[in-house]
Each structure stands twice: as C-alpha cells, then as structure tokens.
Design a protein around this motif. Sequence first.
Motif, PDB file in Angstrom:
ATOM      1  N   TYR A  52      44.551 -70.988 -28.343  1.00 31.26           N
ATOM      2  CA  TYR A  52      45.628 -71.545 -28.444  1.00 31.26           C
ATOM      3  C   TYR A  52      44.590 -72.580 -27.688  1.00 31.26           C
ATOM      4  O   TYR A  52      44.355 -73.381 -26.484  1.00 31.26           O
ATOM      5  CB  TYR A  52      46.383 -71.434 -26.531  1.00 31.26           C
ATOM      6  CG  TYR A  52      47.507 -70.263 -26.791  1.00 31.26           C
ATOM      7  CD1 TYR A  52      48.071 -70.097 -28.028  1.00 31.26           C
ATOM      8  CD2 TYR A  52      46.996 -69.016 -26.648  1.00 31.26           C
ATOM      9  CE1 TYR A  52      49.076 -69.102 -28.392  1.00 31.26           C
ATOM     10  CE2 TYR A  52      48.236 -67.635 -27.182  1.00 31.26           C
ATOM     11  CZ  TYR A  52      49.331 -68.059 -27.996  1.00 31.26           C
ATOM     12  OH  TYR A  52      50.262 -66.951 -28.083  1.00 31.26           O
ATOM     13  N   LEU A  55      45.707 -76.257 -26.876  1.00 31.44           N
ATOM     14  CA  LEU A  55      46.497 -76.400 -26.285  1.00 31.44           C
ATOM     15  C   LEU A  55      45.640 -76.261 -24.598  1.00 31.44           C
ATOM     16  O   LEU A  55      45.917 -77.015 -23.531  1.00 31.44           O
ATOM     17  CB  LEU A  55      47.275 -75.719 -25.258  1.00 31.44           C
ATOM     18  CG  LEU A  55      49.005 -75.386 -26.940  1.00 31.44           C
ATOM     19  CD1 LEU A  55      49.722 -74.535 -27.212  1.00 31.44           C
ATOM     20  CD2 LEU A  55      49.578 -76.802 -26.473  1.00 31.44           C
ATOM     21  N   TYR A  56      44.684 -75.801 -24.783  1.00 33.08           N
ATOM     22  CA  TYR A  56      43.561 -75.568 -23.079  1.00 33.08           C
ATOM     23  C   TYR A  56      42.843 -76.384 -23.454  1.00 33.08           C
ATOM     24  O   TYR A  56      42.806 -76.948 -21.753  1.00 33.08           O
ATOM     25  CB  TYR A  56      42.870 -74.181 -23.636  1.00 33.08           C
ATOM     26  CG  TYR A  56      43.350 -72.856 -23.492  1.00 33.08           C
ATOM     27  CD1 TYR A  56      44.461 -72.217 -22.953  1.00 33.08           C
ATOM     28  CD2 TYR A  56      43.354 -72.167 -24.319  1.00 33.08           C
ATOM     29  CE1 TYR A  56      44.640 -71.551 -22.624  1.00 33.08           C
ATOM     30  CE2 TYR A  56      43.443 -70.553 -24.839  1.00 33.08           C
ATOM     31  CZ  TYR A  56      44.690 -70.191 -23.576  1.00 33.08           C
ATOM     32  OH  TYR A  56      45.211 -69.003 -23.424  1.00 33.08           O
ATOM     33  N   MET A  59      45.694 -78.975 -21.227  1.00 30.40           N
ATOM     34  CA  MET A  59      46.047 -79.096 -19.912  1.00 30.40           C
ATOM     35  C   MET A  59      44.662 -79.014 -19.584  1.00 30.40           C
ATOM     36  O   MET A  59      44.715 -79.300 -18.329  1.00 30.40           O
ATOM     37  CB  MET A  59      45.884 -77.352 -19.726  1.00 30.40           C
ATOM     38  CG  MET A  59      47.056 -77.206 -20.897  1.00 30.40           C
ATOM     39  SD  MET A  59      47.445 -75.873 -20.903  1.00 30.40           S
ATOM     40  CE  MET A  59      47.971 -74.723 -18.960  1.00 30.40           C
ATOM     41  N   SER A  63      44.767 -82.321 -16.243  1.00 26.04           N
ATOM     42  CA  SER A  63      44.160 -81.424 -14.740  1.00 26.04           C
ATOM     43  C   SER A  63      42.928 -82.007 -14.573  1.00 26.04           C
ATOM     44  O   SER A  63      43.051 -82.738 -13.532  1.00 26.04           O
ATOM     45  CB  SER A  63      43.932 -79.983 -15.314  1.00 26.04           C
ATOM     46  OG  SER A  63      44.971 -79.584 -15.400  1.00 26.04           O
ATOM     47  N   LEU A 104      50.250 -83.225 -19.362  1.00 28.40           N
ATOM     48  CA  LEU A 104      49.987 -81.693 -19.166  1.00 28.40           C
ATOM     49  C   LEU A 104      51.276 -80.838 -19.620  1.00 28.40           C
ATOM     50  O   LEU A 104      51.647 -79.846 -19.391  1.00 28.40           O
ATOM     51  CB  LEU A 104      49.550 -81.698 -18.440  1.00 28.40           C
ATOM     52  CG  LEU A 104      49.292 -80.435 -16.685  1.00 28.40           C
ATOM     53  CD1 LEU A 104      48.754 -79.745 -17.428  1.00 28.40           C
ATOM     54  CD2 LEU A 104      48.669 -80.987 -15.209  1.00 28.40           C
ATOM     55  N   LEU A 105      52.326 -81.597 -18.850  1.00 25.13           N
ATOM     56  CA  LEU A 105      53.461 -80.893 -19.213  1.00 25.13           C
ATOM     57  C   LEU A 105      53.843 -80.240 -20.413  1.00 25.13           C
ATOM     58  O   LEU A 105      54.855 -79.160 -20.670  1.00 25.13           O
ATOM     59  CB  LEU A 105      54.533 -81.490 -19.054  1.00 25.13           C
ATOM     60  CG  LEU A 105      56.481 -81.330 -18.382  1.00 25.13           C
ATOM     61  CD1 LEU A 105      55.962 -79.863 -17.781  1.00 25.13           C
ATOM     62  CD2 LEU A 105      57.320 -81.968 -18.206  1.00 25.13           C
ATOM     63  N   THR A 108      51.509 -77.174 -21.142  1.00 27.47           N
ATOM     64  CA  THR A 108      52.324 -76.021 -20.494  1.00 27.47           C
ATOM     65  C   THR A 108      53.166 -75.592 -21.251  1.00 27.47           C
ATOM     66  O   THR A 108      53.594 -74.451 -21.542  1.00 27.47           O
ATOM     67  CB  THR A 108      52.116 -76.495 -18.800  1.00 27.47           C
ATOM     68  OG1 THR A 108      51.157 -76.590 -18.758  1.00 27.47           O
ATOM     69  CG2 THR A 108      52.643 -74.988 -18.461  1.00 27.47           C
ATOM     70  N   LEU A 111      52.420 -74.006 -24.527  1.00 21.77           N
ATOM     71  CA  LEU A 111      51.740 -72.409 -24.210  1.00 21.77           C
ATOM     72  C   LEU A 111      52.682 -71.375 -24.187  1.00 21.77           C
ATOM     73  O   LEU A 111      52.207 -70.499 -24.228  1.00 21.77           O
ATOM     74  CB  LEU A 111      50.574 -72.436 -23.406  1.00 21.77           C
ATOM     75  CG  LEU A 111      49.909 -71.421 -23.092  1.00 21.77           C
ATOM     76  CD1 LEU A 111      48.405 -70.982 -24.544  1.00 21.77           C
ATOM     77  CD2 LEU A 111      49.073 -71.819 -22.247  1.00 21.77           C
ATOM     78  N   CYS A 112      53.818 -71.768 -22.881  1.00 24.29           N
ATOM     79  CA  CYS A 112      54.213 -70.970 -22.579  1.00 24.29           C
ATOM     80  C   CYS A 112      55.346 -69.814 -23.057  1.00 24.29           C
ATOM     81  O   CYS A 112      56.000 -69.151 -24.193  1.00 24.29           O
ATOM     82  CB  CYS A 112      54.791 -71.931 -21.456  1.00 24.29           C
ATOM     83  SG  CYS A 112      53.941 -71.603 -19.930  1.00 24.29           S
TER      84      CYS A 112
END
Length: 213
Positions: A52, A55-56, A59, A63, A104-105, A108, A111-112
Amino acid sequence: MGTLVGHMAPGVGFVLIGLWHLFNTIRNYAQSPWDFETRPWFPTKAKGKLKYMELYLIMFGSSLSIAAELFICPEKHQPLADDWSIPSEHLNNFEHSSICLFFLLYATVALCASCLRMQVPSGLLHVLAAFAFSQELLLFHLHSADHMGLEGQYHWLLQLVVFVCLCCTLLEITVPHSFLVALIRSMAVFFQGWWFIQTGPCSMDSSIYTNRL
C-alpha cells in the motif's frame, strides 16, 4: 504552501503518483487491452504492508501538510487567535489544509477497504477522489480570484489541470474500461505536480519582493 518547500513537497508527491499511475496504466493495458479496467490506486508487487505504498505516501504527505499549515508554519505555531477566531493571515493555511484533508480521507478509506477486505460500492473511491479534486479546484479558484497578469495566468493553468483530473476521475466511474481517460487523468496528476515544482522558486522570489516592500 506559499513557500518554496510548500510548493516543492506536494509537487514531488503529485509527480511521483502521476508517474506511478502512468506506468501501471500503460502496463495493464499492454498486458490485457481487452480486460483493461481503471483503478483509483495501484498496489506494489511487494508483500505485506509495502503493498500500500501509494496510499501511505498520500496519507503521510497530507498529514504532514496539515501539520505544517496549522501548527508549524503559522506565527506562534498555532492557527487560531487568542479569542479562537481565525486571523485573516491564516485563512490560506486553512484553505490548503482542507484540500489535504480530503486527500487524507480518500487514502484512509481506500486503505481500510483494502486491508479489511470491505465490499465498498463500485466507484466509491473515485467519488472520494473527485471530492478531493473538486475541493482543490474550488479553493484554488477562490484563492486566485483577485490575481492579475502573469500570476493569474499560471494559477489559471493550475485550475485547468485540476479540472481535467476531476473530469477524468468522474468519467472513470461511467467508463471504467477506457484506457484514454485513465491515461489523461494520470498525466494530469503528473502535470499538477510539475506545476507546483515550477512555481516553487517563483513563490520564493515573490515573498522576498514582498518583504523588501
């Protein structure tokens, strides 16, 4: 985002993601043009959590940008005044942070959904990405509404590239097998990052000029 680092850091991020999407889009289409399907993000070939990495990166970058805009760069390292109001000189910080919040949303949720193997509705991640691009387009349009001359022109170019990202992301929901749409969207993400990199030195020069005045 109004500094050299504030332009270069997100610029590099957009460029890397744009190149990553270009590579994977072209590779997937070359391997199986008849079964090609667009993807909101691409996993790596690595096993485990490194899968991932894209996505990391989103994020972490989002952040870090939020922290820099709200708690690192503002005067006294706090975005609000003593009466909890937003000072006018910090409005841009909140604008930039809201853009990063949507990215970020998106990352996240993606990823989830992948880690937990959630059955998310088809096109949901594209919708979230479209929300992020629409927020970016709206705020950059309002941010540059009073810009004139050359500055207004290069902000118009940014809005144009973001608009292409938004349109292509929405089109991918209705035409998920279109290689052309996916290719143009990947190129638009790349050129958005290239815009930030190219205008980074200009922002430093303009800030120096403002301080001299």
